[in-house]
Write a protein that holds these residues in place. Structure first.
Motif, short mmCIF file in Angstrom:
data_model
loop_
_atom_site.label_atom_id
_atom_site.label_comp_id
_atom_site.label_asym_id
_atom_site.label_seq_id
_atom_site.Cartn_x
_atom_site.Cartn_y
_atom_site.Cartn_z
N SER A 114 -6.22 -13.69 7.10
CA SER A 114 -5.45 -12.86 6.58
C SER A 114 -5.91 -11.64 6.50
O SER A 114 -7.08 -11.34 7.07
CB SER A 114 -5.40 -13.57 5.13
OG SER A 114 -4.34 -12.99 4.29
N LEU A 115 -5.46 -10.37 5.99
CA LEU A 115 -5.90 -9.11 5.89
C LEU A 115 -6.14 -8.75 4.52
O LEU A 115 -5.44 -8.83 3.40
CB LEU A 115 -4.47 -8.34 6.34
CG LEU A 115 -4.13 -8.48 7.78
CD1 LEU A 115 -3.03 -7.72 8.24
CD2 LEU A 115 -5.47 -8.34 8.84
N LEU A 116 -7.47 -8.01 4.22
CA LEU A 116 -7.84 -7.44 3.34
C LEU A 116 -7.82 -5.89 3.37
O LEU A 116 -8.46 -5.49 4.22
CB LEU A 116 -8.95 -7.79 2.79
CG LEU A 116 -9.71 -7.13 1.37
CD1 LEU A 116 -9.15 -7.08 0.25
CD2 LEU A 116 -11.20 -7.53 1.38
N TYR A 117 -7.41 -5.02 2.65
CA TYR A 117 -7.31 -3.65 2.62
C TYR A 117 -8.19 -3.32 1.58
O TYR A 117 -7.62 -3.29 0.39
CB TYR A 117 -6.14 -2.82 2.73
CG TYR A 117 -5.17 -3.04 3.97
CD1 TYR A 117 -5.03 -1.99 4.61
CD2 TYR A 117 -4.55 -4.25 4.13
CE1 TYR A 117 -4.20 -1.82 5.98
CE2 TYR A 117 -3.84 -4.24 5.18
CZ TYR A 117 -3.76 -3.22 6.26
OH TYR A 117 -2.95 -3.24 7.20
N THR A 133 1.97 0.49 10.08
CA THR A 133 1.65 -0.52 11.15
C THR A 133 2.64 -1.68 11.22
O THR A 133 3.03 -2.14 12.32
CB THR A 133 0.44 -1.17 10.73
OG1 THR A 133 -0.58 -0.10 10.19
CG2 THR A 133 -0.38 -2.09 11.85
N VAL A 134 3.17 -2.31 9.87
CA VAL A 134 4.25 -3.20 10.11
C VAL A 134 5.43 -2.73 10.77
O VAL A 134 6.31 -3.34 11.64
CB VAL A 134 4.66 -3.75 8.60
CG1 VAL A 134 5.95 -4.28 8.72
CG2 VAL A 134 3.50 -4.44 7.89
N GLU A 135 5.76 -1.20 10.65
CA GLU A 135 6.94 -0.66 11.09
C GLU A 135 6.95 -0.52 12.53
O GLU A 135 7.70 -0.52 13.44
CB GLU A 135 7.36 0.61 10.52
CG GLU A 135 7.69 0.27 8.93
CD GLU A 135 8.13 1.42 8.27
OE1 GLU A 135 7.78 2.62 8.75
OE2 GLU A 135 8.90 1.58 7.16
N PHE A 192 5.29 -8.81 10.43
CA PHE A 192 4.34 -8.85 9.26
C PHE A 192 3.18 -9.74 9.66
O PHE A 192 2.08 -9.72 8.97
CB PHE A 192 5.04 -9.48 7.81
CG PHE A 192 5.94 -8.72 7.20
CD1 PHE A 192 5.64 -7.69 6.39
CD2 PHE A 192 7.29 -8.81 7.49
CE1 PHE A 192 6.43 -6.97 5.86
CE2 PHE A 192 8.19 -8.14 6.89
CZ PHE A 192 7.84 -7.21 6.17
N ALA A 193 2.97 -10.42 10.82
CA ALA A 193 2.32 -11.37 11.36
C ALA A 193 0.77 -10.51 11.39
O ALA A 193 0.69 -9.46 12.21
CB ALA A 193 2.59 -11.98 12.72
N ASP A 228 -3.06 -5.94 16.40
CA ASP A 228 -2.72 -5.44 17.82
C ASP A 228 -2.23 -3.98 17.72
O ASP A 228 -2.36 -3.25 18.70
CB ASP A 228 -2.05 -6.16 18.49
CG ASP A 228 -2.58 -7.59 18.83
OD1 ASP A 228 -3.77 -7.76 18.78
OD2 ASP A 228 -1.80 -8.55 19.25
N ASN A 229 -1.32 -3.66 16.69
CA ASN A 229 -0.87 -2.39 16.53
C ASN A 229 -1.36 -1.34 15.84
O ASN A 229 -0.72 -0.24 15.53
CB ASN A 229 0.88 -2.59 15.98
CG ASN A 229 1.65 -3.30 17.33
OD1 ASN A 229 2.09 -2.51 17.90
ND2 ASN A 229 1.86 -4.67 17.41
N ALA A 230 -2.58 -1.71 15.09
CA ALA A 230 -3.02 -0.66 14.06
C ALA A 230 -3.59 0.50 14.71
O ALA A 230 -3.67 1.55 14.19
CB ALA A 230 -4.37 -1.41 13.45
N ASP A 231 -4.12 0.58 15.87
CA ASP A 231 -4.83 1.39 16.49
C ASP A 231 -3.96 2.75 16.64
O ASP A 231 -3.01 2.73 17.04
CB ASP A 231 -5.41 1.29 17.89
CG ASP A 231 -6.22 2.39 18.19
OD1 ASP A 231 -7.05 2.67 17.52
OD2 ASP A 231 -5.85 2.82 19.54
N GLY A 232 -4.56 4.08 16.08
CA GLY A 232 -3.53 5.23 16.14
C GLY A 232 -2.32 5.50 15.06
O GLY A 232 -1.92 6.45 14.92
#
Length: 315
Positions: A36-39, A233-235, A240-241, A247-251
């Motif tokens: 899961s994800l923690l910010y 990042t979701v957009e 939401f996976a 995989d899409n967070a960079d940049g």
């Protein structure tokens, strides 16, 4: 336990929060085991990365090292280190000592006190007699109240021996008493007093909801920014996976109240502008120096030869 509940029972897409490195290190295996994800929105000591955590507060090269560079530029040749007895101050001070050794600065003393400790008479007397050029303060929470009151009581002044703090924001100034910290320095990436359209809007909205007397602060702004970085990042991922977010967070960027921030997809930290601030009589903190542009995150201090051996990457 709470993180486990949010992930397993509440089935949240991401968690935003945590306070202190001890809390983050306790949660880290929970997020990794559950994928899961923690910010995590608080500045910290670096030397860590996880594919399941996004670190939206400063890492060391975006806060502590700029503060040391600032002190060095101002002619400081000696430091006294005061911190709470847990992960962040101990690791931060290892880094500070390595920096000092490489930059001809003397460490006049190093003291730790239990979290929440309020007896600083002995430590402040040691600080006073050590005659360092500056104090580097990594105390957390209520200990700052007792430390600065004692510091003021013995007649120490910012003009003689300034204290640079990395855990005192606008929210804490009132509790400490502005008369005890006026003129002292802080190192963060955000202050309420930043004059930009994004920050003016953020501050106005915050005060409209929580009260005109409630200040904003660096951890609040980093938490707010976290949600928008996740949203963007979701957009971008159209998903939401967790894997799609990773995989899409960079940049991915956000025009935050602190300025433009960008996610580094490799280490999951973000670019941040370093700011040294001075606490003034109105209880707010005003920028006296900034890095001019966002600093790329370097949690393992790979770009600093003097830091070799302090920590090794998990990658």
């Amino acid at each position: 336990e709470k993180a486990e509940k949010l992930i397993s029972s509440d089935c949240v897409a991401a968690v935003f929060g945590g306070w202190t490195s001890s809390s983050r290190k306790a949660m880290l295996p929970v997020f990794e085991d559950n994928n899961s994800l923690l910010y995590y929105p608080v500045q910290y000591e670096g030397l860590e990365d996880s594919k399941n955590i996004f670190y939206t507060g400063a890492t060391t090269n975006q806060q502590i090292i700029p503060a040391l560079d600032y002190l060095k530029e101002k002619g400081a040749k000696s430091l006294y280190l005061v911190g709470s007895d847990y992960v962040f101050p101990q690791t931060a001070n290892r880094i500070i000592k390595a920096y000092a050794a490489a930059n001809g600065m003397e460490i006049k003393g190093e003291d730790y006190t239990p979290l929440g400790s309020t007896d600083f008479s002995t430590i402040v007397n040691k600080v006073r007699t050590a005659d360092a050029d500056a104090v580097f303060n990594t105390l957390n929470g209520d200990s700052n109240v007792a430390f600065f009151r004692e510091y003021t009581n013995v007649g120490l002044k910012p003009a003689d021996m300034p204290v640079v703090s990395v855990s005192i924001a606008e929210e804490e100034v009132g509790g400490i008493g502005v008369q005890n910290v006026e003129g002292q320095l802080t190192a963060w990436n955000y202050y309420q007093t930043i004059d930009s359209p994004e920050n003016n809007k953020f501050v106005a909205a915050y005060k409209a909801k929580y009260g005109q007397d409630k200040p904003t602060s660096d951890p609040m702004e980093a938490a707010y920014t976290s949600v928008y970085l996740w949203k963007n990042t979701v957009e971008k991922a159209k998903s939401f996976a967790v894997k799609d977010i990773q995989d899409n967070a960079d940049g991915v960027t956000f025009d935050a109240p602190e300025g433009l921030v960008t996610i580094d997809g490799d280490n999951h930290h973000i670019t941040k502008t370093a700011r040294i601030g001075e606490i003034r009589s109105d209880g707010l903190i005003y920028t006296v120096w900034d890095s001019g542009q966002p600093i790329e995150p370097d949690p393992y201090l790979k770009n600093y030869p003097w830091a070799a051996g302090l920590g090794s990457s998990s990658k």
